[in-house]
Design a protein around this motif. Structure first.
Motif, short mmCIF file in Angstrom:
data_model
loop_
_atom_site.label_atom_id
_atom_site.label_comp_id
_atom_site.label_asym_id
_atom_site.label_seq_id
_atom_site.Cartn_x
_atom_site.Cartn_y
_atom_site.Cartn_z
N ARG A 47 -3.21 8.69 5.20
CA ARG A 47 -4.38 8.65 4.31
C ARG A 47 -4.03 9.37 3.01
NH1 ARG A 47 -9.66 7.81 7.23
NH2 ARG A 47 -10.30 7.90 5.07
N PRO A 48 -4.48 8.83 1.89
CA PRO A 48 -4.22 9.52 0.62
C PRO A 48 -5.01 10.82 0.55
CG PRO A 48 -5.59 7.58 0.28
CD PRO A 48 -5.20 7.59 1.73
N PRO A 49 -4.42 11.84 -0.08
CA PRO A 49 -5.15 13.10 -0.24
C PRO A 49 -6.14 12.99 -1.40
CG PRO A 49 -2.97 13.27 -1.21
CD PRO A 49 -3.08 11.91 -0.60
N GLY A 50 -7.35 12.63 -1.10
CA GLY A 50 -8.35 12.42 -2.15
C GLY A 50 -8.61 10.95 -2.36
N GLY A 94 2.84 9.62 -0.46
CA GLY A 94 3.24 9.43 0.93
C GLY A 94 2.48 8.33 1.65
N VAL A 95 1.77 7.48 0.90
CA VAL A 95 0.98 6.44 1.55
C VAL A 95 1.67 5.07 1.52
CG1 VAL A 95 -1.22 7.63 1.23
CG2 VAL A 95 -0.43 6.02 -0.51
N VAL A 96 2.75 4.97 0.76
CA VAL A 96 3.55 3.75 0.69
C VAL A 96 5.02 4.13 0.78
CG1 VAL A 96 4.32 1.88 -0.86
CG2 VAL A 96 1.89 2.36 -0.60
N ASP A 97 5.78 3.30 1.46
CA ASP A 97 7.23 3.46 1.53
C ASP A 97 7.85 2.30 0.77
OD1 ASP A 97 9.68 4.60 2.33
OD2 ASP A 97 9.80 3.26 4.07
N ALA A 98 8.88 2.59 -0.01
CA ALA A 98 9.57 1.55 -0.79
C ALA A 98 11.05 1.55 -0.42
CB ALA A 98 9.40 1.80 -2.28
N ARG A 99 11.58 0.37 -0.27
CA ARG A 99 13.00 0.20 0.04
C ARG A 99 13.61 -0.77 -0.96
NH1 ARG A 99 13.54 4.03 3.61
NH2 ARG A 99 12.46 3.79 5.58
N SER A 100 14.77 -0.40 -1.45
CA SER A 100 15.49 -1.31 -2.35
C SER A 100 15.95 -2.51 -1.55
CB SER A 100 16.69 -0.61 -2.97
OG SER A 100 16.26 0.42 -3.80
#
Length: 124
Positions: A47-50, A94-100
């Motif tokens: 969950r996003p903080p805020g 920290g709510v999304v992960d990105a990969r090249s």
């Protein structure tokens, strides 16, 4: 405002976006996390903080399954650089992960290029 899209309060069918893209990114021109159009993004489930702003919330909603930056940009109807900034903000939270994309992937693969073109055409 005739022609106002009920799902997107900041988009008018005749006029286009009613706010400038740089407003969405708070004037920033570079994401904090390097991303390419073919970078894969997915929500982490945290969950996003805020509370998120509307564009950030929409971008997060599009990351429920693995998708590319190009696809998110097309669905948000935003330039790729603005989308990268939004997604980068979400990675920082920290709510999304990105990969090249896989460096061994063939970026000239016709299927991949057609998928990108299709996503970009949906943006228009």
């Amino acid at each position: 405002m005739s022609g106002l899209d009920t799902e997107e309060h900041w988009f008018d069918d005749a006029a286009g976006r009613l706010i400038r893209p740089y407003t969405v990114s708070d004037g920033r021109t570079e994401p904090t996390t390097p991303m390419e159009l073919l970078s894969m993004v997915i929500a982490t489930g945290h969950r996003p903080p805020g509370q998120l702003g509307p564009e950030h919330a929409q971008a997060l909603g599009l990351c429920g399954t693995v998708t590319t930056v190009a696809e998110v940009a097309a669905r948000l109807r935003l330039p790729a650089v603005v989308t990268k900034i939004l997604l980068s903000d979400l990675v920082d939270l920290g709510v999304v992960d990105a990969r090249s994309p896989d460096p061994m992937a063939d970026s000239t693969n016709l299927t991949v290029l057609e998928a990108i073109l299709d996503a970009l055409e949906r943006r228009i």
